[in-house]
Structures are given as C-alpha cells and as structure tokens.
Design a protein around this motif. Structure first.
Motif, PDB file in Angstrom:
ATOM      1  N   PRO B 231       0.804  -1.230   0.000  1.00 35.63           N
ATOM      2  CA  PRO B 231       0.000   0.000   0.000  1.00 35.63           C
ATOM      3  C   PRO B 231       0.839   1.283   0.000  1.00 35.63           C
ATOM      4  N   ALA B 232       1.972   1.279   0.715  1.00 30.64           N
ATOM      5  CA  ALA B 232       2.778   2.506   0.781  1.00 30.64           C
ATOM      6  C   ALA B 232       3.388   2.857  -0.572  1.00 30.64           C
ATOM      7  N   MET B 233       3.467   1.891  -1.473  1.00 32.04           N
ATOM      8  CA  MET B 233       3.968   2.199  -2.816  1.00 32.04           C
ATOM      9  C   MET B 233       3.085   3.251  -3.477  1.00 32.04           C
ATOM     10  N   GLY B 234       1.792   3.246  -3.149  1.00 32.92           N
ATOM     11  CA  GLY B 234       0.879   4.227  -3.724  1.00 32.92           C
ATOM     12  C   GLY B 234       1.262   5.631  -3.297  1.00 32.92           C
ATOM     13  N   THR B 235       1.681   5.776  -2.031  1.00 26.37           N
ATOM     14  CA  THR B 235       2.100   7.091  -1.542  1.00 26.37           C
ATOM     15  C   THR B 235       3.371   7.526  -2.259  1.00 26.37           C
ATOM     16  N   ASN B 240       6.056  11.046  -6.015  1.00 23.92           N
ATOM     17  CA  ASN B 240       7.031  11.116  -7.100  1.00 23.92           C
ATOM     18  C   ASN B 240       6.446  11.819  -8.321  1.00 23.92           C
ATOM     19  N   MET B 241       5.193  11.497  -8.646  1.00 28.85           N
ATOM     20  CA  MET B 241       4.589  12.107  -9.826  1.00 28.85           C
ATOM     21  C   MET B 241       4.259  13.581  -9.597  1.00 28.85           C
ATOM     22  N   ARG B 242       3.984  13.966  -8.338  1.00 27.67           N
ATOM     23  CA  ARG B 242       3.725  15.386  -8.056  1.00 27.67           C
ATOM     24  C   ARG B 242       5.022  16.193  -8.026  1.00 27.67           C
ATOM     25  N   ILE B 243       6.102  15.563  -7.543  1.00 27.36           N
ATOM     26  CA  ILE B 243       7.356  16.300  -7.381  1.00 27.36           C
ATOM     27  C   ILE B 243       8.175  16.279  -8.664  1.00 27.36           C
ATOM     28  N   ASN B 244       8.242  15.113  -9.305  1.00 35.24           N
ATOM     29  CA  ASN B 244       9.133  14.966 -10.460  1.00 35.24           C
ATOM     30  C   ASN B 244       8.406  14.737 -11.779  1.00 35.24           C
ATOM     31  N   ASN B 296     -14.494   4.630  11.129  1.00 37.05           N
ATOM     32  CA  ASN B 296     -14.904   4.910  12.515  1.00 37.05           C
ATOM     33  C   ASN B 296     -14.649   6.359  12.917  1.00 37.05           C
ATOM     34  N   LYS B 297     -14.326   7.193  11.965  1.00 37.94           N
ATOM     35  CA  LYS B 297     -14.118   8.629  12.209  1.00 37.94           C
ATOM     36  C   LYS B 297     -12.960   8.907  13.157  1.00 37.94           C
ATOM     37  N   LYS B 298     -11.973   8.025  13.137  1.00 44.39           N
ATOM     38  CA  LYS B 298     -10.779   8.265  13.945  1.00 44.39           C
ATOM     39  C   LYS B 298      -9.658   8.857  13.116  1.00 44.39           C
ATOM     40  N   ALA B 299      -9.752   8.687  11.804  1.00 39.51           N
ATOM     41  CA  ALA B 299      -8.755   9.257  10.910  1.00 39.51           C
ATOM     42  C   ALA B 299      -9.469  10.130   9.888  1.00 39.51           C
ATOM     43  N   GLY B 300      -8.771  11.159   9.422  1.00 44.35           N
ATOM     44  CA  GLY B 300      -9.404  12.139   8.556  1.00 44.35           C
ATOM     45  C   GLY B 300      -9.488  11.742   7.097  1.00 44.35           C
ATOM     46  N   MET B 301      -8.451  11.097   6.584  1.00 41.81           N
ATOM     47  CA  MET B 301      -8.423  10.765   5.155  1.00 41.81           C
ATOM     48  C   MET B 301      -7.500   9.574   4.923  1.00 41.81           C
ATOM     49  N   TYR B 302      -7.574   9.018   3.693  1.00 45.24           N
ATOM     50  CA  TYR B 302      -6.787   7.820   3.408  1.00 45.24           C
ATOM     51  C   TYR B 302      -6.480   7.761   1.925  1.00 45.24           C
ATOM     52  N   LEU B 303      -5.192   7.700   1.602  1.00 43.20           N
ATOM     53  CA  LEU B 303      -4.785   7.563   0.206  1.00 43.20           C
ATOM     54  C   LEU B 303      -4.736   6.078  -0.154  1.00 43.20           C
ATOM     55  N   LEU B 304      -5.666   5.634  -1.016  1.00 40.15           N
ATOM     56  CA  LEU B 304      -5.691   4.231  -1.422  1.00 40.15           C
ATOM     57  C   LEU B 304      -6.477   4.109  -2.723  1.00 40.15           C
ATOM     58  N   PHE B 324      -4.600  13.647  -5.057  1.00 32.18           N
ATOM     59  CA  PHE B 324      -3.553  14.187  -4.180  1.00 32.18           C
ATOM     60  C   PHE B 324      -3.145  15.582  -4.655  1.00 32.18           C
ATOM     61  N   PRO B 325      -3.029  16.542  -3.743  1.00 27.29           N
ATOM     62  CA  PRO B 325      -2.812  17.934  -4.155  1.00 27.29           C
ATOM     63  C   PRO B 325      -1.471  18.157  -4.844  1.00 27.29           C
ATOM     64  N   GLU B 326      -1.416  19.314  -5.500  1.00 29.31           N
ATOM     65  CA  GLU B 326      -0.215  19.726  -6.220  1.00 29.31           C
ATOM     66  C   GLU B 326       0.932  20.019  -5.254  1.00 29.31           C
ATOM     67  N   ILE B 327       2.134  19.669  -5.639  1.00 29.35           N
ATOM     68  CA  ILE B 327       3.300  20.008  -4.831  1.00 29.35           C
ATOM     69  C   ILE B 327       4.150  21.044  -5.550  1.00 29.35           C
ATOM     70  N   ASP B 328       4.356  20.843  -6.855  1.00 30.50           N
ATOM     71  CA  ASP B 328       5.139  21.774  -7.655  1.00 30.50           C
ATOM     72  C   ASP B 328       4.226  22.310  -8.755  1.00 30.50           C
ATOM     73  N   SER B 329       4.037  23.646  -8.786  1.00 30.99           N
ATOM     74  CA  SER B 329       3.054  24.200  -9.723  1.00 30.99           C
ATOM     75  C   SER B 329       3.481  23.986 -11.174  1.00 30.99           C
TER      76      SER B 329
END
Lengths: 331, 455
Positions: B231-235, B240-244, B296-304, B324-329
């Motif tokens: 799953p962390a590969m998705g992050t 990577n795609m936002r930065i590079n 269960n409303k214990k976490a705000g969001m989830y990238l998956l 996922f939001p922009e990092i480099d315009s």
C-alpha cells in the motif's frame, strides 16, 4: 554386543532357503557359497533399497545439487538452459554485501534455534512430566496444549493476527482495559521489528511446546514404573528421580526431541510467511529463499544461492548430530 | 502481491488454496507484481462517452471470423472468489449465446495464478487468460510468451488512445485487451469534513495545514497501513509524480534514472515531512484496519485505491475523495495511479480464430455491461458501455481518470516484479521505520537495483 556380533544376514527364518538335503556341503552351488536369500527376498531387498534411493535422488539430492549449480547463475526462470547466464560468485557477493535482509535473517534463524531449544522444548517436556502425574483432567489439559499442532497454519496466522493487531487486537485491548496502556501508546506487536520477532517466537513456541509435549508424554508412558519405585524406595525425591533415572532412560526420545527442535528452527518459515511474508523484523533465510525463487520475482540464481547457504548451515548441524550418534554407537 | 478487497477476502486469503477455493479477490485488483505501462499522454477516458464508431459486430469481428463459431475455447481465470467467479461465468455464457462457442473456464486460486504465471505461460496456457497492463504484460510479449492481438484491436471500439498504448508491447503491437480499472485517490467521510469545516486541499501546504488542524481535532490526519508492503507504494508513486512528474516515474521504474538521484531523495524527504501526519506504526496494520480508522471517524483521510470503499459499504454515500494535491506548480496534479485489468492471449492458442473472437467480445459492450452490473468498485474500460448504473463514486472516479493527463499503473506493475518485491517493499518499510537516513536508503536501493536491472 548382541545381534551386531553375528555375521548372518538378517532375514526371516521362514523364508530362508532350506539347507540342502544330504549334508550342508554336498548340495552347495558350484560357486561354493551358500545362497541364503531366495529370489523373493532379493526382489524385496532390491525394491526396498532402490525405490527409496531413487526417490531420494530425484526429490532431494538432485534438486539440492541443482540449487548449488544454479546459485552461480543469473536466470529469470524463462526459457531453456541456454538463457542462463553464469556469473560465478556474484550472487553470494551480492547477498553478503548488497542485500539488507540477509544478516538480520541469519540472526533471526539463530535466535529461533536458541529460543526453541532453551525455552520451548523444556517447556514442552515440563508439560509432559506434569501431565504424566495422573493429575485430574489430565486429558482435558492435553487437548489445548496439543491443539496448536493440529490447527492448520492458515488458522494459526489468523488467530495470532487477532491477538497481536495493534488497533483491534486482544492483547492491546486487555492492556488498555486494565489501564496498563494508553490507546495512543498501543504496542505495535507485528509492526515494530524489535517486538515482532518475539511475538512470532511466542506463537512458534506455543506450537512447538505442544508438539514436544506429546512426543515426550508418549516416552514417559513407556518408562518402567519399577524404576521409579526403586528410586523412591532409595529415598530419591521427584526431581532427583526425573533427572537421575527417567531422563537418562528416555535417551532415545531425547535425541528425537533435539533433532526435531533443530529441524523445526531451521525450517521455521510458515508462521513468519503468514504474518508478513518474512519482512520487517521477521526475516528468515527460508522466507528469503521463497520470496526470491517463487512467485513472480523469479530471481532463480539469487534465491538458489540463499538456499545453498541454508543448506550449508543445515549440514553443520546434521554433521554434528551424525558424529555424535556414530560416536555413541561405537562405544 | 495481492490486494484483498474486503475483510472477508482478507480472511479467506489466509486459507490455503487446498483448503478453500475462496481465497481471492476481484479480477481487477490483482496483486500486481507486475509492472506497468506508460499510458501515454492522453487520459484514458478523455473521450468518455464519445467514440461511437458504429456497430461493428463485436462477436463476429475477429479475423477470419467465419470459422470462429461453435467449438470450444479455453479461458484461464484467476477469479477464484465467489463474485468474480460469477462474473466470469456470466461472460462465458454471454459469449456462448453470441457466438455458439463454448468457453471452457479453468479457474485457479488468485494468488497461485499470479505466482505461477511464469510456469503457466511456459506450459500449456489456456487460449485466453486474465492479466493486467504494465511492465509484466510487455515483458511476456517481448519473451514471446503472449499472443499478438493487433487483429483484435482492429475490431475494438470505445477505447481511448490511453488504453491502446497501455495494451501495446515494446514492439508496437497490442498484446492486451483491457476490461476494467480503478484510480488511487484520497478518500474521506463527507460528514466528518462538513462537521469540522474542512476544505479539500489544493497544495501541499494546504494539506499540511489541514492535517495540523485534524491533529488539533484529535483525528489521525492520514490513515496508513503497510503490513502487506504494497500500500505505501501508492504514496511513493503519487509523491514522485507530483514532485518529479510522470515521465520521471516511468524512467525511474525502468531504471533509466538512478535511485540515488537527488530527485528521488526529495520524494522521500517530502514524505518524511508528511509522516508525522500519518497514523503511527503502519507496519503492523493492514490496509483494511487503516480503512476502519476512516470508517470509525478516527482518521481524517486515506490515500488508497477505489477498492477501499469495500471496507465502507455501510456508509458509501458518505464517502468522497480528491486527487492528491499539487506540490510543484510547474508539474501540476494531473497524473495518478489507475491500474488496468484485462485479458491476454496465449502465444500459441489451440484455436487462434476463436481466441480472437472471444477477446473481441470481451473488449466489447456486452461484456462491459456484465462487469458494470456486478462490480461497483471498478470502472469499465470501454467507453461505449452504458454506465448509467454507476454509483456517484464510480462516476466521480471516471471523471477523475478522464481528466488526468498521465496515468501510471502502480509501482509494482510499472517495474520489474523482482525489484518491486525483493527490494522496494523492504526499502519502503525501512524508510517508514527510519525516515531520517534518506541518503543511505537511496544508496542501498540503487546498489540493489544495479544488480537486478543488469542481470
């Protein structure tokens, strides 16, 4: 001293060829030797030697040799032998210097052996001795202790996930119920590599102790009661009776227990594989072999080199064991 | 690697194939040690609903189709789970009705199929079999283990250029027929966000501010679980795609760029800044457990991936997502992971004409309609399929992917499977344990990558 002293082949007397009539010398074959095995016997002996030998060769020796050979290769498992690239000791060099999970795996395998040998096995023997006392409900206690051995591996993985889950596990829930742990300081049993190995070892010991218990209990049941009586008449207490009389008498069982413990810790694999495929603190050589050779990865050469290292380590233990056995037989 | 889609599938997965035949998940999310394809430029669904190229009769469309009626064609399926199994059966029945050809389904346990694919393809594979787009598909094609389906593509309609390039091998021919796909995005509960007055972040700074606010509100900002390693590969991918940018992702996956490049180090160091906002101790947590934290409303969001909604079936109406939001315009936020599943043909099918006919039908509208009816967590690849039955989440997902400029498959589908599983999973887990030594980590990855990519 007894049977071993005779040079007669051990065959069933009923099937031994009858001595020739008219005196032992007259009917002897021209070769001058008495043929003691009938045709049937020879077929049986042949089958009993050749068939297992064949199976051992095909399923054990040849694959082992193939692993050693392939460990010098780079091959993705696709295509014929012509696609194999021979790269010498490159795989071994990479394993030792350029493969971070390797050294942790070696450490974990050793730790596994030590824990099973010094904790789980004595615990199983202790259970057996207690249960041998004819205490009440003895059979009732046996069941839960032996149960882990019967359960399928899949179920065991599932059971421990229920215990160890950080957010939903039973252990953390109990700790929090009794105020021993704050929810935001929950212990990450399987996630923290320093804890995970012990969590996995606890699960493994839980299973191993049951196995040893049953083996040892069977041995204890076979000990001649008169030995214990004699010991107690001589004034020995329970502990002394066990260590001075029962334990030495059970020598054959003890050897089996030691061998099983060593084998189990070398091939320890199933639990860590089902927990997290042998990653993150649960690296074991066997798991590394599997993740490199099987599946889509297909680093056949690299995985074979790992397997060869495992074979070499196993051989050390096997050699020590066989040397001990032979030495004792000579005495 | 597998991607179980629900608690039930997760539990079933623990049971070996010999014990139970239910151990798997949807055809779509198959574990993908595979690899990926550079879905070229245009968005997959850019022409969503468009491209009506008139009614080619899909069934009869295959080359030499006159011979392709009646008879039998074999189909290797990894749909061992109950519902996917029904889908495959419905597809087989549909093809039988359309062409008279019987489809002989050979179902294998999902994980077993994936892990034995090398042996399967070198033995006697079925005429047509399930697989996914990406590096692995192109790899099989280049090794001569997969059949050329360019002729089938001549008769396929409703696929955008993005899908076509995702189905194309290194030699420019097509080897794959897509069926479905799903995007990766950041999921959250609308009710929680409305109650606290959160707004969708547009930049990395806004994301950090929002996450800080969530912490003040006693929420774990970003749910996170990486016990299974993938799953962390998705992050990593999305950072990577936002930065590079997308092209760097593809080059990195192909090892045209070194892993100790400063650009890769920047991905990890940006991630390290975000880690305090992630749920603590991810390595002991499955993605299902992380999804429960959002549920269960214990976490705000989830990238998956979209499949996360399978853990939230009770509140589907309350689930929403954003990319996922922009990092480099200068890079923007128009690339994402959206793995594609579909079908391939054996290198030497017993009956080539019928195999082509089946693939043509599977890529057509009728087969798409079967999928649309049965699986609410994936999207249909063929844009001509009637998608009026989509849920709100499916519609929004289709729009998201359609508006994306570049689409990646996923780290483990876009690169060599041996590299992804034996190097990247341990490396990312090492990073999560010790985010400080980015330089040492990248050096170690590069050292291992060199030995694997040169072999």
């Amino acid at each position: 001293m007894t049977v071993g002293g005779s040079d007669l082949p051990v065959v069933n007397p009923a099937t031994v060829a009858k001595a020739p009539a008219g005196g032992s010398h007259k009917g002897a074959p021209r070769g001058g030797r008495v043929r003691r095995l009938t045709g049937n016997d020879r077929i049986v002996v042949f089958a009993m030697v050749i068939v297992p030998l064949f199976l051992t060769m095909v399923f054990v020796v040849l694959p082992a040799i193939a692993s050693v050979v392939l460990s010098f290769a780079s091959w993705d498992g696709i295509g014929g032998v012509s696609n194999i690239k021979w790269i010498g000791f490159e795989n071994y060099k990479n394993i030792v210097t350029n493969y971070p999970p390797f050294w942790p795996a070696i450490r974990h395998n050793v730790l596994w052996l030590v824990v099973l040998f010094f904790l789980a096995t004595p615990l199983g023997m202790f259970f057996a001795v207690i249960l041998d006392k004819n205490i009440r409900f003895s059979r009732f206690y046996q069941t839960p202790i032996y149960l882990p051995v019967v359960l399928s591996l899949a179920l065991i993985g599932f059971i421990w996930q229920l215990q160890y889950s950080r957010d939903f596990g039973l252990i953390n829930a109990i700790l929090q119920t009794f105020g021993l742990q704050k929810p935001d300081e929950a212990i990450d049993w399987f996630g923290d590599p320093n804890i995970a190995i012990w969590a996995a070892l606890a699960a493994s010991a839980w299973r191993h102790a049951g196995y040893i218990m049953l083996l040892y209990l069977a041995g204890l049941k076979g000990v001649d009661p008169s030995l214990r009586e004699a010991a107690s008449v001589d004034g020995a207490n329970e502990v002394k009776t066990f260590f001075s009389i029962v334990f030495p008498v059970l020598r054959p069982i003890n050897i089996i227990v030691v061998v099983i413990t060593v084998i189990e810790s070398l091939r320890a694999f199933d639990l860590v594989w089902i927990i997290n495929k042998g990653r993150n603190g649960l690296e074991l050589i066997s798991a590394l072999v599997t993740s490199n050779v099987t599946g889509e990865a297909s680093r056949i050469g690299f995985g074979s080199a790992l397997a060869t290292i495992m074979l070499a380590i196993s051989l050390i233990f096997i050699t020590i064991y066989l040397a001990t056995i032979f030495k004792e037989e000579e005495q | 690697m597998s991607r179980p889609q629900s608690e039930a599938e997760y539990l079933a997965r623990l049971v070996p194939a010999s014990v139970s035949a239910t151990s798997s998940r949807r055809t779509v999310l198959k574990g993908a040690l595979g690899a990926g394809a550079a879905l070229g430029g245009a968005g997959l669904l850019a022409a969503c609903g468009g491209s009506s190229s008139g009614g080619t009769d899909a069934t009869a469309g295959a080359s030499g189709s006159a011979a392709a009626t009646g008879g039998e064609v074999t189909f290797g399926s990894n749909a061992s789970d109950e519902i996917p199994k029904k889908v495959v059966q419905a597809l087989a029945d549909g093809f039988k009705a359309a062409s008279g050809t019987t489809v002989k389904i050979n179902t294998q346990d999902h994980n077993t199929f994936q892990e034995n694919i090398n042996n399967y393809l070198q033995g006697k594979p079925d005429d047509v079999f399930t697989w996914f787009a990406g590096y692995r598909m192109r790899f099989f094609a280049s090794k001569g283990l997969a059949g050329d389906v360019s002729d089938v593509w001549k008769n396929l309609t409703g696929f955008t250029d993005g899908f076509k390039s995702a189905s194309t091998g290194d030699d420019g021919k097509q080897y794959f027929v897509p069926s479905s796909y799903y995007p990766w995005a950041v999921f959250y509960r609308k009710s929680v966000w409305a109650e606290k007055g959160y707004a969708v972040p547009k930049t990395l700074d806004e994301l950090k501010t929002l996450a800080g606010q969530m912490q003040k509100d006693k929420l774990d900002p970003i749910a996170f679980g990486d016990k299974d390693g993938w799953p962390a590969m998705g992050t990593f991918d999305v950072l990577n795609m936002r930065i590079n940018g997308y092209q760097f992702h593809i080059d990195l996956m192909a090892h045209k760029v070194a892993w100790d490049d400063p650009k890769v180090q920047k991905v990890f160091s940006t991630w390290a800044e975000l880690l305090p906002f992630h749920q603590a101790d991810p390595l002991g947590r499955t993605w299902q457990e992380a999804a429960q934290a959002v549920q269960n409303k214990k976490a705000g969001m989830y990238l998956l991936g979209l499949f996360v909604t399978q853990e939230m079936t009770a509140n589907l109406d309350d689930i929403d997502f954003f990319t996922f939001p922009e990092i480099d315009s200068t890079i923007g936020a128009d690339a994402l992971d959206a793995p594609i599943d579909g079908f391939m043909k054996a290198a030497k099918p017993k009956d080539d004409a019928r195999a082509n006919a089946l693939l043509t039908w599977l890529g057509g509208k009728d087969a798409g309609a079967v999928y649309a009816k049965t699986d609410p967590t994936t999207l249909i690849a063929n844009s001509e399929v009637d998608t009026s039955g989509y849920t709100a989440l499916q519609k929004k997902s289709a729009e998201l992917v359609g508006s994306a400029k570049n689409i990646a498959q996923f780290l483990d589908r876009d690169t060599r499977p041996d590299f992804a599983s034996t190097v990247m999973i341990p490396a990312i887990q090492t990073f999560l344990k010790n985010p400080k030594d980015v330089q040492g980590l990248c050096k170690s990855i590069e050292g291992q990558a060199k030995t694997i990519f040169t072999s």
